[in-house]
Every structure is written in structure tokens, then in C-alpha cells.
Scaffold this motif. Structure first.
Motif, PDB file in Angstrom:
ATOM      1  N   PHE A  86       0.689  -1.195  -0.090  1.00 13.99           N
ATOM      2  CA  PHE A  86      -0.120   0.086   0.003  1.00 13.99           C
ATOM      3  C   PHE A  86       0.722   1.208  -0.034  1.00 13.99           C
ATOM      4  O   PHE A  86       1.787   1.155   0.629  1.00 13.99           O
ATOM      5  CB  PHE A  86      -0.683   0.093   1.254  1.00 13.99           C
ATOM      6  CG  PHE A  86      -2.145  -0.677   1.238  1.00 13.99           C
ATOM      7  CD1 PHE A  86      -3.044  -0.289   0.316  1.00 13.99           C
ATOM      8  CD2 PHE A  86      -2.278  -1.999   1.757  1.00 13.99           C
ATOM      9  CE1 PHE A  86      -4.265  -1.232   0.264  1.00 13.99           C
ATOM     10  CE2 PHE A  86      -3.219  -2.985   1.730  1.00 13.99           C
ATOM     11  CZ  PHE A  86      -4.404  -2.480   0.796  1.00 13.99           C
ATOM     12  N   ASP A 126      -6.585   3.031  -9.744  1.00 14.47           N
ATOM     13  CA  ASP A 126      -6.844   3.366  -8.164  1.00 14.47           C
ATOM     14  C   ASP A 126      -7.355   4.667  -8.042  1.00 14.47           C
ATOM     15  O   ASP A 126      -7.128   5.490  -7.001  1.00 14.47           O
ATOM     16  CB  ASP A 126      -5.344   3.234  -7.494  1.00 14.47           C
ATOM     17  CG  ASP A 126      -4.444   4.204  -8.583  1.00 14.47           C
ATOM     18  OD1 ASP A 126      -4.873   4.865  -9.305  1.00 14.47           O
ATOM     19  OD2 ASP A 126      -3.258   4.369  -8.047  1.00 14.47           O
ATOM     20  N   VAL A 131     -12.680   3.101  -8.510  1.00 18.39           N
ATOM     21  CA  VAL A 131     -13.560   2.659  -7.325  1.00 18.39           C
ATOM     22  C   VAL A 131     -14.947   2.390  -7.736  1.00 18.39           C
ATOM     23  O   VAL A 131     -15.604   1.387  -7.083  1.00 18.39           O
ATOM     24  CB  VAL A 131     -13.196   3.454  -6.115  1.00 18.39           C
ATOM     25  CG1 VAL A 131     -14.271   3.285  -4.738  1.00 18.39           C
ATOM     26  CG2 VAL A 131     -11.936   3.504  -5.644  1.00 18.39           C
ATOM     27  N   TYR A 159      -9.240  -7.356 -12.036  1.00 18.24           N
ATOM     28  CA  TYR A 159      -8.784  -6.069 -11.061  1.00 18.24           C
ATOM     29  C   TYR A 159      -7.417  -6.144 -11.042  1.00 18.24           C
ATOM     30  O   TYR A 159      -6.620  -7.406 -10.942  1.00 18.24           O
ATOM     31  CB  TYR A 159      -9.448  -6.363  -9.618  1.00 18.24           C
ATOM     32  CG  TYR A 159     -10.847  -6.747  -9.706  1.00 18.24           C
ATOM     33  CD1 TYR A 159     -11.761  -5.713  -9.806  1.00 18.24           C
ATOM     34  CD2 TYR A 159     -11.550  -8.003  -9.513  1.00 18.24           C
ATOM     35  CE1 TYR A 159     -13.190  -5.670  -9.868  1.00 18.24           C
ATOM     36  CE2 TYR A 159     -12.994  -8.009  -9.628  1.00 18.24           C
ATOM     37  CZ  TYR A 159     -13.661  -6.978  -9.748  1.00 18.24           C
ATOM     38  OH  TYR A 159     -15.008  -7.391  -9.780  1.00 18.24           O
ATOM     39  N   HIS A 161      -5.670  -3.444  -8.709  1.00 18.97           N
ATOM     40  CA  HIS A 161      -5.610  -2.822  -7.381  1.00 18.97           C
ATOM     41  C   HIS A 161      -6.381  -3.331  -6.350  1.00 18.97           C
ATOM     42  O   HIS A 161      -7.597  -3.338  -6.597  1.00 18.97           O
ATOM     43  CB  HIS A 161      -5.704  -1.273  -7.627  1.00 18.97           C
ATOM     44  CG  HIS A 161      -4.548  -0.747  -8.445  1.00 18.97           C
ATOM     45  ND1 HIS A 161      -4.467  -0.641  -9.815  1.00 18.97           N
ATOM     46  CD2 HIS A 161      -3.495   0.101  -8.049  1.00 18.97           C
ATOM     47  CE1 HIS A 161      -3.255  -0.195 -10.175  1.00 18.97           C
ATOM     48  NE2 HIS A 161      -2.798   0.405  -9.185  1.00 18.97           N
ATOM     49  N   VAL A 162      -5.915  -2.915  -5.159  1.00 22.50           N
ATOM     50  CA  VAL A 162      -7.092  -2.963  -3.756  1.00 22.50           C
ATOM     51  C   VAL A 162      -6.902  -1.450  -3.333  1.00 22.50           C
ATOM     52  O   VAL A 162      -5.677  -0.960  -3.249  1.00 22.50           O
ATOM     53  CB  VAL A 162      -6.187  -3.834  -2.774  1.00 22.50           C
ATOM     54  CG1 VAL A 162      -6.958  -3.985  -1.707  1.00 22.50           C
ATOM     55  CG2 VAL A 162      -6.204  -5.499  -3.293  1.00 22.50           C
ATOM     56  N   VAL A 163      -7.941  -0.985  -3.027  1.00 20.86           N
ATOM     57  CA  VAL A 163      -8.084   0.316  -2.834  1.00 20.86           C
ATOM     58  C   VAL A 163      -8.692   0.651  -1.381  1.00 20.86           C
ATOM     59  O   VAL A 163      -9.811   0.108  -1.131  1.00 20.86           O
ATOM     60  CB  VAL A 163      -8.961   1.145  -3.829  1.00 20.86           C
ATOM     61  CG1 VAL A 163      -8.949   2.727  -3.651  1.00 20.86           C
ATOM     62  CG2 VAL A 163      -8.105   1.018  -5.350  1.00 20.86           C
ATOM     63  N   HIS A 165     -10.781   3.246   0.432  1.00 23.19           N
ATOM     64  CA  HIS A 165     -11.824   4.279  -0.127  1.00 23.19           C
ATOM     65  C   HIS A 165     -12.520   4.914   1.190  1.00 23.19           C
ATOM     66  O   HIS A 165     -13.017   4.062   1.920  1.00 23.19           O
ATOM     67  CB  HIS A 165     -12.573   3.974  -1.216  1.00 23.19           C
ATOM     68  CG  HIS A 165     -13.277   5.010  -2.118  1.00 23.19           C
ATOM     69  ND1 HIS A 165     -14.753   5.310  -1.483  1.00 23.19           N
ATOM     70  CD2 HIS A 165     -13.048   6.010  -2.711  1.00 23.19           C
ATOM     71  CE1 HIS A 165     -15.008   6.237  -2.310  1.00 23.19           C
ATOM     72  NE2 HIS A 165     -14.135   6.762  -2.973  1.00 23.19           N
ATOM     73  N   VAL A 172     -10.267   8.495  -2.425  1.00 21.35           N
ATOM     74  CA  VAL A 172      -9.184   7.478  -2.183  1.00 21.35           C
ATOM     75  C   VAL A 172      -8.000   7.861  -1.350  1.00 21.35           C
ATOM     76  O   VAL A 172      -7.564   8.924  -1.303  1.00 21.35           O
ATOM     77  CB  VAL A 172      -8.618   7.227  -3.519  1.00 21.35           C
ATOM     78  CG1 VAL A 172      -7.539   6.039  -3.632  1.00 21.35           C
ATOM     79  CG2 VAL A 172      -9.690   6.718  -4.624  1.00 21.35           C
ATOM     80  N   SER A 175      -3.619   3.052  -1.916  1.00 17.21           N
ATOM     81  CA  SER A 175      -3.858   1.715  -2.911  1.00 17.21           C
ATOM     82  C   SER A 175      -2.632   0.762  -2.984  1.00 17.21           C
ATOM     83  O   SER A 175      -1.532   1.364  -2.490  1.00 17.21           O
ATOM     84  CB  SER A 175      -4.747   1.856  -4.245  1.00 17.21           C
ATOM     85  OG  SER A 175      -3.327   2.492  -5.141  1.00 17.21           O
TER      86      SER A 175
END
Length: 179
Positions: A86, A126, A131, A159, A161-163, A165, A172, A175
């Protein structure tokens, strides 16, 4: 065509204004940054609420979020193992690692600036638009270092990215790019 572009520009301008106001709302009030070292030890698992929540999400009480949507989310799990680190965005601090394996997305060493409504998303990109078209995994605790979310049946190839939020502010916080 010209009307569509004008409407898109107006929406972008309104979105930028909403983002600025939202970041101010998420950053004000109760403490902000995790730089003081509080609650970074990872000693507690994520607690989830079963009240008034998100459609399609259910808590098993142990911190794992599981999808209640039924059925396959479109294809095989093309990316059965993935990981990333991250980084913060928009002046916010987010740190830690993410790994996906055996139908579980796991956060380790995770910390984030505090926000009133933090959620975790799988997204293609991201930014705010990514999102909006991504998949929400559930609430994420800013002060819990170890957290696990179910991604069983999800086509992870969709997918990258892991975001983190803030849904309330539509901002945001940070990410992790998946590789």
C-alpha cells in the motif's frame, strides 16, 4: 456529442470539488495520522458489524467478510496468488501489504489515516472512477494491522488494485497495485 462533452466536464468539475470537500471532512476531527504509533501492533482482528450494512455482505463475526451474492462472479480465478504494498494518496497515509491466496484477501502490517467510512475495494485502477466500477469487499479498520476478506468466486483477473476508500467523502486514501 458536444453536449455530452460539456456534461462530462461539468461532472468532472463537480467531482473535484466534492473530492476536496470530502478530503477535508475525512482529515478533520479525531486525530488524523497514524504516525504516533498507536494501535499498530496488530494485536486485534477486525471486528465487523452486522447492522445496517452493505447489500450482499455478511459478517461471520471473526473478521472475515464473505460475499452473499451467490453464484460465480464471472470466470475462473485467473489470478490465484497476488500481492502488493500500500501507498497513500491525496495526502493520506496508508501502509502495509496485501496478499490474495486460496480465496482470501489478507492485509498485514496495515495502517491508515482515520476516516469516518473506510472501505476496501478491488478495482481496475486506483482513482475514483475505478472505485465506482470496482467491487467493494467491506469495511476496513484503519487501526487493525491484520484483516482478512473473502474473495472466493471472484474473477481476480478483472482487477489490478486494492483500494482504501472513504465512501462518505468519496476519496481514495491509498492503494496497492497487485502483481
Amino acid at each position: 456529442m458536444r453536449i455530452t462533452r460539456t456534461l462530462q466536464r461539468a461532472a468532472l468539475g463537480a467531482g473535484a470539488l466534492a473530492l476536496a470537500a470530502g478530503l477535508a471532512a475525512c482529515g478533520s476531527g479525531s486525530g488524523g495520522s497514524m504516525d504516533d504509533g498507536a494501535a499498530k501492533d496488530g494485536s486485534s482482528a477486525m471486528e465487523t458489524s452486522d447492522g445496517g450494512g452493505d447489500a450482499g455482505m455478511a459478517s461471520d463475526g471473526g473478521g472475515d467478510m464473505s460475499s452473499d451474492m451467490g453464484g460465480d462472479m464471472g470466470g475462473d480465478m485467473a489470478m490465484s496468488m497476488a500481492h502488493g504494498s500500500f501507498a497513500g494518496a491525496n495526502g493520506k497515509s496508508v501502509a502495509g501489504k496485501v496478499s490474495i491466496e486460496d480465496g482470501k484477501l489478507m492485509l498485514s502490517g496495515f495502517s491508515s489515516d482515520e476516516g469516518p467510512d473506510l472501505h476496501l475495494y478491488l478495482a481496475k485502477g486506483d482513482d475514483e472512477a475505478a472505485v465506482g466500477s470496482g467491487m467493494e469487499l467491506g469495511d476496513v479498520a484503519y487501526d487493525s494491522a491484520e484483516q482478512t476478506f473473502s474473495v472466493g468466486g471472484v474473477d481476480l483477473s478483472q482487477y489490478d488494485h486494492v483500494v482504501v476508500h472513504c465512501d462518505k467523502a468519496k476519496a481514495v486514501f491509498g492503494s496497492a497495485a497487485l502483481s
